[in-house]
Motif scaffolding. Structure first.
Motif, PDB file in Angstrom:
ATOM      1  N   ARG A  46       0.810  -1.220   0.000  1.00  0.00           N
ATOM      2  CA  ARG A  46       0.000   0.000   0.000  1.00  0.00           C
ATOM      3  C   ARG A  46       0.844   1.270   0.000  1.00  0.00           C
ATOM      4  NH1 ARG A  46      -4.871  -0.543   4.496  1.00  0.00           N
ATOM      5  NH2 ARG A  46      -6.287  -1.868   3.276  1.00  0.00           N
ATOM      6  N   VAL A  47       1.954   1.260   0.747  1.00  0.00           N
ATOM      7  CA  VAL A  47       2.716   2.487   1.004  1.00  0.00           C
ATOM      8  C   VAL A  47       4.134   2.340   0.455  1.00  0.00           C
ATOM      9  CG1 VAL A  47       1.370   2.934   3.081  1.00  0.00           C
ATOM     10  CG2 VAL A  47       3.535   1.707   3.261  1.00  0.00           C
ATOM     11  N   GLU A  48       4.898   3.421   0.588  1.00  0.00           N
ATOM     12  CA  GLU A  48       6.299   3.358   0.159  1.00  0.00           C
ATOM     13  C   GLU A  48       7.062   2.378   1.054  1.00  0.00           C
ATOM     14  OE1 GLU A  48      10.360   5.952  -0.297  1.00  0.00           O
ATOM     15  OE2 GLU A  48       8.614   6.859   0.667  1.00  0.00           O
ATOM     16  N   ARG A  49       7.635   1.359   0.451  1.00  0.00           N
ATOM     17  CA  ARG A  49       8.270   0.282   1.202  1.00  0.00           C
ATOM     18  C   ARG A  49       9.509   0.752   1.971  1.00  0.00           C
ATOM     19  NH1 ARG A  49       7.064  -3.411  -4.066  1.00  0.00           N
ATOM     20  NH2 ARG A  49       5.170  -4.429  -3.300  1.00  0.00           N
ATOM     21  N   ARG A  50      10.228   1.700   1.408  1.00  0.00           N
ATOM     22  CA  ARG A  50      11.436   2.199   2.076  1.00  0.00           C
ATOM     23  C   ARG A  50      11.099   2.804   3.428  1.00  0.00           C
ATOM     24  NH1 ARG A  50      14.039   7.419   2.168  1.00  0.00           N
ATOM     25  NH2 ARG A  50      12.096   8.131   1.279  1.00  0.00           N
ATOM     26  N   ARG A  51      10.051   3.581   3.516  1.00  0.00           N
ATOM     27  CA  ARG A  51       9.671   4.213   4.784  1.00  0.00           C
ATOM     28  C   ARG A  51       9.246   3.172   5.813  1.00  0.00           C
ATOM     29  NH1 ARG A  51       6.220   9.654   3.066  1.00  0.00           N
ATOM     30  NH2 ARG A  51       7.939  10.695   1.966  1.00  0.00           N
ATOM     31  N   LEU A  52       8.568   2.140   5.355  1.00  0.00           N
ATOM     32  CA  LEU A  52       8.156   1.080   6.260  1.00  0.00           C
ATOM     33  C   LEU A  52       9.374   0.391   6.876  1.00  0.00           C
ATOM     34  CD1 LEU A  52       5.318   0.066   7.035  1.00  0.00           C
ATOM     35  CD2 LEU A  52       5.597  -1.753   5.351  1.00  0.00           C
ATOM     36  N   MET A  53      10.421   0.180   6.067  1.00  0.00           N
ATOM     37  CA  MET A  53      11.648  -0.447   6.558  1.00  0.00           C
ATOM     38  C   MET A  53      12.384   0.464   7.538  1.00  0.00           C
ATOM     39  SD  MET A  53      12.856  -2.106   2.926  1.00  0.00           S
ATOM     40  CE  MET A  53      14.391  -2.813   3.527  1.00  0.00           C
ATOM     41  N   VAL A  54      12.399   1.765   7.253  1.00  0.00           N
ATOM     42  CA  VAL A  54      13.039   2.720   8.167  1.00  0.00           C
ATOM     43  C   VAL A  54      12.331   2.716   9.522  1.00  0.00           C
ATOM     44  CG1 VAL A  54      13.477   5.174   8.609  1.00  0.00           C
ATOM     45  CG2 VAL A  54      13.965   4.209   6.360  1.00  0.00           C
ATOM     46  N   GLY A  55      11.005   2.711   9.496  1.00  0.00           N
ATOM     47  CA  GLY A  55      10.254   2.667  10.752  1.00  0.00           C
ATOM     48  C   GLY A  55      10.537   1.401  11.535  1.00  0.00           C
ATOM     49  N   SER A  56      10.627   0.276  10.836  1.00  0.00           N
ATOM     50  CA  SER A  56      10.959  -0.987  11.498  1.00  0.00           C
ATOM     51  C   SER A  56      12.323  -0.910  12.168  1.00  0.00           C
ATOM     52  CB  SER A  56      10.933  -2.127  10.480  1.00  0.00           C
ATOM     53  OG  SER A  56      11.452  -3.313  11.047  1.00  0.00           O
ATOM     54  N   ASP A  57      13.310  -0.372  11.461  1.00  0.00           N
ATOM     55  CA  ASP A  57      14.657  -0.242  12.034  1.00  0.00           C
ATOM     56  C   ASP A  57      14.660   0.659  13.265  1.00  0.00           C
ATOM     57  OD1 ASP A  57      16.086  -1.942  10.401  1.00  0.00           O
ATOM     58  OD2 ASP A  57      16.740  -0.381   9.006  1.00  0.00           O
ATOM     59  N   ALA A  58      13.902   1.745  13.209  1.00  0.00           N
ATOM     60  CA  ALA A  58      13.877   2.685  14.331  1.00  0.00           C
ATOM     61  C   ALA A  58      13.313   2.022  15.593  1.00  0.00           C
ATOM     62  CB  ALA A  58      13.051   3.920  13.962  1.00  0.00           C
ATOM     63  N   VAL A  59      12.232   1.262  15.434  1.00  0.00           N
ATOM     64  CA  VAL A  59      11.629   0.586  16.594  1.00  0.00           C
ATOM     65  C   VAL A  59      12.579  -0.476  17.143  1.00  0.00           C
ATOM     66  CG1 VAL A  59       9.725  -0.884  17.345  1.00  0.00           C
ATOM     67  CG2 VAL A  59       9.272   1.069  15.848  1.00  0.00           C
ATOM     68  N   ARG A  60      13.202  -1.243  16.264  1.00  0.00           N
ATOM     69  CA  ARG A  60      14.115  -2.292  16.716  1.00  0.00           C
ATOM     70  C   ARG A  60      15.335  -1.706  17.432  1.00  0.00           C
ATOM     71  NH1 ARG A  60      15.551  -6.174  11.962  1.00  0.00           N
ATOM     72  NH2 ARG A  60      15.418  -4.282  10.716  1.00  0.00           N
ATOM     73  N   ALA A  61      15.867  -0.613  16.898  1.00  0.00           N
ATOM     74  CA  ALA A  61      17.021   0.016  17.544  1.00  0.00           C
ATOM     75  C   ALA A  61      16.670   0.495  18.949  1.00  0.00           C
ATOM     76  CB  ALA A  61      17.525   1.183  16.693  1.00  0.00           C
ATOM     77  N   ALA A  62      15.468   1.065  19.121  1.00  0.00           N
ATOM     78  CA  ALA A  62      15.046   1.539  20.440  1.00  0.00           C
ATOM     79  C   ALA A  62      14.889   0.370  21.415  1.00  0.00           C
ATOM     80  CB  ALA A  62      13.730   2.302  20.314  1.00  0.00           C
ATOM     81  N   ALA A  63      14.279  -0.730  20.951  1.00  0.00           N
ATOM     82  CA  ALA A  63      14.106  -1.899  21.822  1.00  0.00           C
ATOM     83  C   ALA A  63      15.452  -2.473  22.257  1.00  0.00           C
ATOM     84  CB  ALA A  63      13.284  -2.963  21.105  1.00  0.00           C
ATOM     85  N   LEU A  64      16.392  -2.521  21.323  1.00  0.00           N
ATOM     86  CA  LEU A  64      17.727  -3.037  21.644  1.00  0.00           C
ATOM     87  C   LEU A  64      18.448  -2.139  22.647  1.00  0.00           C
ATOM     88  CD1 LEU A  64      18.822  -4.082  18.047  1.00  0.00           C
ATOM     89  CD2 LEU A  64      18.539  -5.635  19.983  1.00  0.00           C
ATOM     90  N   LEU A  65      18.299  -0.834  22.492  1.00  0.00           N
ATOM     91  CA  LEU A  65      18.964   0.095  23.404  1.00  0.00           C
ATOM     92  C   LEU A  65      18.435  -0.064  24.826  1.00  0.00           C
ATOM     93  CD1 LEU A  65      21.090   2.358  23.356  1.00  0.00           C
ATOM     94  CD2 LEU A  65      19.215   3.984  23.014  1.00  0.00           C
ATOM     95  N   ILE A  66      17.125  -0.216  24.958  1.00  0.00           N
ATOM     96  CA  ILE A  66      16.532  -0.416  26.290  1.00  0.00           C
ATOM     97  C   ILE A  66      17.014  -1.728  26.894  1.00  0.00           C
ATOM     98  CG2 ILE A  66      14.362  -0.797  27.521  1.00  0.00           C
ATOM     99  CD1 ILE A  66      13.040   1.050  25.398  1.00  0.00           C
ATOM    100  N   LEU A  67      17.033  -2.796  26.086  1.00  0.00           N
ATOM    101  CA  LEU A  67      17.473  -4.100  26.584  1.00  0.00           C
ATOM    102  C   LEU A  67      18.942  -4.062  26.991  1.00  0.00           C
ATOM    103  CD1 LEU A  67      16.755  -7.039  27.117  1.00  0.00           C
ATOM    104  CD2 LEU A  67      17.331  -7.553  24.734  1.00  0.00           C
ATOM    105  N   ALA A  68      19.766  -3.370  26.220  1.00  0.00           N
ATOM    106  CA  ALA A  68      21.183  -3.252  26.558  1.00  0.00           C
ATOM    107  C   ALA A  68      21.367  -2.554  27.899  1.00  0.00           C
ATOM    108  CB  ALA A  68      21.921  -2.485  25.462  1.00  0.00           C
ATOM    109  N   ALA A  69      20.591  -1.496  28.126  1.00  0.00           N
ATOM    110  CA  ALA A  69      20.694  -0.775  29.395  1.00  0.00           C
ATOM    111  C   ALA A  69      20.289  -1.672  30.569  1.00  0.00           C
ATOM    112  CB  ALA A  69      19.819   0.476  29.345  1.00  0.00           C
TER     113      ALA A  69
END
Length: 408
Positions: A73-96
């Motif tokens: 439905r949408v621009e695939r690149r933006r969907l992938m960027v959003g996925s990366d942003a959420v995963r990076a945040a989850a990893l940062l919290i888990l690392a802390a």
């Protein structure tokens, strides 16, 4: 089988996509090793490790279809960027949490669920994006080079993850992973904007899912392989991710050993990806099926346990099969499925293939606790051999990628 790099393959957008995919797999290598040993350090339990891995796999399966619809439905690149942003945040919290020493099992489970949900949107979008930036005759070579690069990064991630876990601790490895995933997002942001797939928009979510499923049912080779892969991931790959770290901890020297074995698997994937990208094989999927027969040997070697280098060689051959398989499979999907339905069909593929993974994670831990690690490994060896043999025996499967069958 003359090696060649097709002209016009490495465009600017493909190089950025290439870098993003490589970074994503570097992070996966780091995370696989670090997460396993963080949970084992906390609980010492194979069953708990299986539950944590399942916590990431369940939402990955559950939301893959949603991700596929949105990627069509949408621009695939933006969907992938959003996925990366959420995963990076989850990893940062888990690392802390892990670094602080105050982590609890429920936190691993919750953050794994967030990570898996975001990942469900990344895969179908990535499969659908490649035909938007490359011509059809470049797709299999592109998938081969992508597979080789991703595998190389997984080698580096596994080896680096094992070293960091051994010398510093799993929290540091997970923290580095968050930076790597953020780099993937940056590469995708630098790509040119890709328009949404050209298609007649259907606002009804379930209607779009049914449309993708109808397309899937038309291709016997597709749904037969999905069943085979689903069983393989559930009964072989998922339990191996639980029992591999356990055997490494108890008999092979710890996190470094598991990192070496992961690196060996990925080195094989590099060879398989390059083979798919540069060589013209008449029956590439049949070649992959033959190499996959080694999957019957690897769990036996772990159960013995054999010397580390012997297990590494077996996993390397397994990796060649994986690298060749993935390039041929992705190329067949991208050429044979219309682009306006590709992400939805890919999402059905992801969902069906991964549906058994949560069961496999839990089952591996439970069987190891009840009947024993060695007995579970021997059972996995039988399953891996039989499912690999099916690729060779079933014509629709062994002819995927062959020019004679038309499933290219």
């Amino acid at each position: 089988m003359t090696p060649r790099v097709p002209p016009g393959l490495f465009t600017r957008d493909f190089r950025l996509f290439f870098a993003a995919q490589g970074a994503s797999l570097l992070g996966d290598g780091l995370f696989t090793v670090a997460l396993a040993f963080a949970v084992l350090d906390l609980t010492g339990s194979e069953r708990s490790l299986g539950i944590v891995f399942a916590a990431g796999a369940i939402p990955l399966v559950a939301f893959s279809l949603v991700g596929g619809v949105w990627a069509d439905r949408v621009e695939r690149r933006r969907l992938m960027v959003g996925s990366d942003a959420v995963r990076a945040a989850a990893l940062l919290i888990l690392a802390a949490l892990v670094t602080s020493g105050d982590e609890q099992l429920w936190q691993f489970i919750a953050l794994q669920a967030v990570y898996g949900t975001a990942q469900a949107f990344f895969g179908p979008a990535a499969t659908g994006m490649l035909p938007q930036i490359l011509e059809a005759d470049l797709l299999q070579p592109a998938n081969g080079f992508l597979g080789a690069t991703r595998a190389a990064m997984f080698v580096a991630g596994s080896a680096l993850g094992g070293l960091i876990v051994d010398r510093v601790g799993p929290g540091a490895a997970i923290g580095l992973d968050s930076l790597v995933v953020a780099f993937s997002a940056l590469c995708l942001l630098l790509m040119r904007t890709q328009p949404p797939p050209a298609r007649e928009h259907n606002p009804q979510f379930m209607a779009e899912l049914r449309e993708g499923f109808r397309e899937l049912r038309q291709h016997r080779w597709l749904w037969l392989m999905m069943i085979n892969v689903s069983l393989f991931l559930m009964l072989y790959v998922a339990p191996l991710q639980i029992l591999g770290p356990v055997v490494s901890r108890d008999d092979l020297g710890g996190a470094v050993a598991w990192g070496i074995l992961g690196a060996a698997l990925s080195l094989g994937e590099i060879v398989g990806g390059i083979l798919a990208a540069t060589a013209r094989l008449s029956y590439p999927m049949a070649c992959a099926g033959g190499l996959f027969l080694v999957t019957g040997l690897t769990p036996v070697l772990l159960a013995l346990p054999a010397p580390l280098w012997v297990i590494a060689v077996a996993m390397g051959v397994e990796g060649v099969a994986i690298g060749l398989f993935l390039a041929v499979w992705e190329g067949a999907l991208q050429r044979r499925i219309p682009n306006d339905k590709l992400s939805r069909v890919s999402a059905w593929d992801w969902m069906a293939s991964l549906a058994g993974m949560p069961i496999g994670f839990v089952l591996g831990g439970v069987l190891a606790d009840t009947v024993g690690v060695d007995q579970t490994l021997y059972g996995m060896a039988v399953v891996g051999f039989v499912l690999s043999l099916m690729i060779l025996l079933v014509r629709d499967l062994r002819e995927i990628g062959s020019t004679r069958s038309g499933i290219e």
